[in-house]
Write a protein that holds these residues in place. Structure first.
Motif, PDB file in Angstrom:
ATOM      1  N   THR A  50       0.787  -1.242   0.000  1.00 51.36           N
ATOM      2  CA  THR A  50       0.000   0.000   0.000  1.00 51.36           C
ATOM      3  C   THR A  50       0.817   1.289   0.000  1.00 51.36           C
ATOM      4  O   THR A  50       0.440   2.247  -0.685  1.00 51.36           O
ATOM      5  CB  THR A  50      -0.951   0.016   1.205  1.00 51.36           C
ATOM      6  N   LEU A  51       1.911   1.365   0.759  1.00 47.60           N
ATOM      7  CA  LEU A  51       2.644   2.633   0.840  1.00 47.60           C
ATOM      8  C   LEU A  51       3.119   3.112  -0.532  1.00 47.60           C
ATOM      9  O   LEU A  51       2.948   4.298  -0.855  1.00 47.60           O
ATOM     10  CB  LEU A  51       3.823   2.525   1.812  1.00 47.60           C
ATOM     11  N   PRO A  52       3.691   2.245  -1.387  1.00 45.95           N
ATOM     12  CA  PRO A  52       4.129   2.739  -2.699  1.00 45.95           C
ATOM     13  C   PRO A  52       2.993   3.252  -3.564  1.00 45.95           C
ATOM     14  O   PRO A  52       3.215   4.029  -4.493  1.00 45.95           O
ATOM     15  CB  PRO A  52       4.794   1.504  -3.337  1.00 45.95           C
ATOM     16  N   MET A  53       1.754   2.838  -3.274  1.00 49.78           N
ATOM     17  CA  MET A  53       0.619   3.304  -4.062  1.00 49.78           C
ATOM     18  C   MET A  53       0.361   4.794  -3.879  1.00 49.78           C
ATOM     19  O   MET A  53      -0.320   5.417  -4.699  1.00 49.78           O
ATOM     20  CB  MET A  53      -0.644   2.532  -3.678  1.00 49.78           C
ATOM     21  N   LEU A  54       0.875   5.375  -2.800  1.00 46.93           N
ATOM     22  CA  LEU A  54       0.679   6.805  -2.564  1.00 46.93           C
ATOM     23  C   LEU A  54       1.548   7.656  -3.479  1.00 46.93           C
ATOM     24  O   LEU A  54       1.300   8.850  -3.630  1.00 46.93           O
ATOM     25  CB  LEU A  54       1.014   7.148  -1.105  1.00 46.93           C
ATOM     26  N   TYR A  55       2.542   7.043  -4.091  1.00 49.53           N
ATOM     27  CA  TYR A  55       3.561   7.805  -4.828  1.00 49.53           C
ATOM     28  C   TYR A  55       3.525   7.510  -6.317  1.00 49.53           C
ATOM     29  O   TYR A  55       3.223   6.396  -6.737  1.00 49.53           O
ATOM     30  CB  TYR A  55       4.955   7.479  -4.268  1.00 49.53           C
ATOM     31  N   GLY A 293      -6.647  -0.025   1.879  1.00 52.84           N
ATOM     32  CA  GLY A 293      -7.093   0.375   0.558  1.00 52.84           C
ATOM     33  C   GLY A 293      -7.881   1.675   0.599  1.00 52.84           C
ATOM     34  O   GLY A 293      -7.717   2.545  -0.264  1.00 52.84           O
ATOM     35  N   ASN A 294      -8.743   1.804   1.615  1.00 50.53           N
ATOM     36  CA  ASN A 294      -9.518   3.037   1.763  1.00 50.53           C
ATOM     37  C   ASN A 294      -8.611   4.233   2.005  1.00 50.53           C
ATOM     38  O   ASN A 294      -8.815   5.320   1.447  1.00 50.53           O
ATOM     39  CB  ASN A 294     -10.499   2.900   2.931  1.00 50.53           C
ATOM     40  N   LEU A 295      -7.605   4.050   2.848  1.00 50.61           N
ATOM     41  CA  LEU A 295      -6.696   5.150   3.155  1.00 50.61           C
ATOM     42  C   LEU A 295      -5.895   5.567   1.929  1.00 50.61           C
ATOM     43  O   LEU A 295      -5.691   6.754   1.682  1.00 50.61           O
ATOM     44  CB  LEU A 295      -5.762   4.772   4.304  1.00 50.61           C
ATOM     45  N   VAL A 296      -5.436   4.576   1.160  1.00 50.07           N
ATOM     46  CA  VAL A 296      -4.694   4.909  -0.064  1.00 50.07           C
ATOM     47  C   VAL A 296      -5.570   5.726  -1.007  1.00 50.07           C
ATOM     48  O   VAL A 296      -5.157   6.771  -1.526  1.00 50.07           O
ATOM     49  CB  VAL A 296      -4.200   3.629  -0.768  1.00 50.07           C
TER      50      VAL A 296
END
Length: 471
Positions: A50-55, A293-296
């Motif tokens: 999930t973290l890489p999905m923010l970028y 997933g919601n947070l992303v």
């Protein structure tokens, strides 16, 4: 690589380990719990997804994660310590004494949600080196970390701590005065107490209370906080009018914040049963995955608007962005990223509209290379895409790590003709032939490039003459 020592590998400690590791730090973990590695692995698996999905750019190369049987071994080479052991002062004091007996020079950031630095540093050999760095779960996605030092302590240590935390993409909120539970948890405690009363008095269920939050003010708070939200409630006259209009309600008996119901077995059973009915059909891992997933999706939406936590990701992304490739006789690596969950559709794979985003971003890289950057566009000239032909060769899914390699087929005059290949590893998942035309933003019509843009575009096309031509 820099090295962090994580003491305590539970939910919070595991989150810290993931945040540091995926930010390019080596992480050394000390936790006598024989299940620590399994628990951290589960957290890390979710964070890696999930973290890489923010970028929109690649995170730094992942550090090395190691587990150690002694504190002394875990501290070797570390320049930062995060303590996330249970909320027992006697245990924390023992841990600090052992750490400072080995490394009196190292800063210890405590994840405590309630204790003040004065309480934490009782009997410490180097009290200034023990500070509060209180995060929020999941640590690898939520950016807030409350930073509190002992009053009258070393300001330099606090500043160094804030630099470390901002360097891994977090927002260090410095709290100038010590107070039990810091800032955020005091709000949460107030809401929690009122929620207990609403259940105790038979007014609402756990699900109804959660719906009241997530379908209304929770979303507002996520991007605007409390006071900005209420300022809007005052209309054109702002906060002053809001207070004048709603201030008198503070005397109404709307809440029971100064009191809390007795947590009888009956009330505990009621809360637990309602919570089971609300979410018991999902495992904890499924629920955590849904939350992530919601947070992303929410943070990416905020990022698109340049607001709140999304703006923070934008700023961090700018620090991580790689340099544009140089003119060379090989394909340009124009994009490297992870497919985020909000790019997929009802078929469970990447939506075709998102391929257009990928090609557009790749073309932006080429535009910057030839000099058609933000300043050039601000000056009134740009390239417009006039035609794309996309071939879909293999499915792509959320969490896939992909890159785009671009060939410049033509760069003469007004034309910039590109060929993009999206790869997952060495597998080509999609290709795109893209034709861009140089335009004047004033007339909105085609025109010759200005300055050195045409020369640079032609040089790129010349460098790629020997590459295989697409079908």
């Amino acid at each position: 690589m820099r090295t962090a020592c994580i003491v305590g590998g539970g939910v919070i400690g595991g989150g810290w380990a993931a945040r540091f590791l995926l930010s390019g730090w080596n992480v050394r973990v000390f936790d006598p719990d024989p299940e620590a590695e399994r628990k951290i692995t589960a957290v890390l698996d979710r964070a890696r997804r999930t973290l890489p999905m923010l970028y929109e750019v690649a995170l730094p190369a992942e550090g090395t994660l190691t587990y150690h049987e002694t504190l002394q071994e875990a501290l070797e080479g570390a320049e930062w310590v995060t303590e996330s052991v249970p909320e027992r002062l006697d245990l924390k004091h023992r841990i600090y004494a052992e750490i400072q007996g080995i490394r009196p020079d190292i800063t210890i950031g405590s994840s405590t949600s309630g204790f003040t630095p004065t309480e934490l540093t009782q009997g410490a050999a180097v009290p200034a080196r023990i500070i509060v760095t209180h995060p929020f779960n999941p640590v690898y996605l939520l950016p807030l970390v409350e930073v509190v030092g002992k009053e009258g302590g070393d300001a330099k240590i606090i500043e160094e701590a804030r630099e470390v935390l901002s360097g891994i993409g977090m927002y260090p909120l410095y709290i100038r005065k010590e107070i039990a539970a810091h800032i955020a948890d005091r709000f949460l405690e107030a809401v929690w107490r009122e929620a207990l009363w609403l259940i105790n008095d038979g007014i609402a269920t756990t699900e109804e209370i959660d719906n009241a939050i997530r379908y209304a003010f929770g979303i507002r708070w996520a991007q605007m906080g409390l006071f900005e939200t209420y300022r809007l409630g005052g209309g054109e006259d702002g906060m002053r009018h809001f207070i004048a209009q709603f201030g008198p309600t503070m005397s109404f008996e709307w809440t029971k914040l100064m009191d809390v119901p007795e947590l009888t077995e009956e009330l505990i059973d009621t809360i637990a049963d309602q919570s089971d009915a609300q979410s018991g059909h999902m495992t904890i891992d499924e629920l955590a995955g849904k939350r992530d997933g919601n947070l992303v999706a929410l943070i990416r939406a905020l990022k698109q608007q340049g607001s709140a936590a999304g703006l923070l990701v934008q700023e961090h992304e700018a620090k991580l962005a790689p340099q544009d490739p140089v003119i060379a006789p090989e394909k340009l690596r124009t994009i490297e990223r992870v497919i985020p969950c909000d790019w997929t559709d009802y078929n469970g794979h990447m939506n075709e509209s998102r391929y257009g985003q990928l090609w557009s971003d790749a073309a932006d890289t080429v535009m910057r290379m030839v000099g058609a950057d933000a300043a050039y566009i601000e000056g009134g000239n740009s390239y417009f895409t006039v035609e794309t032909t996309t071939r879909f060769l293999a499915e792509a899914h959320a969490g896939d790590r992909v890159e785009v390699r671009t060939t410049v087929i033509e760069g003469a005059g007004k034309k910039l003709h590109l060929f993009h290949e999206m790869l997952r590893g060495e597998e080509v998942c999609a290709t795109c032939a893209q034709l861009l035309i140089h335009v004047s933003l004033e007339t909105r019509r085609a025109c010759e490039p200005q300055g050195d843009v045409a020369t640079h575009a032609a040089a790129l096309a010349k460098a790629h003459e020997g590459l295989p031509k697409p079908e």
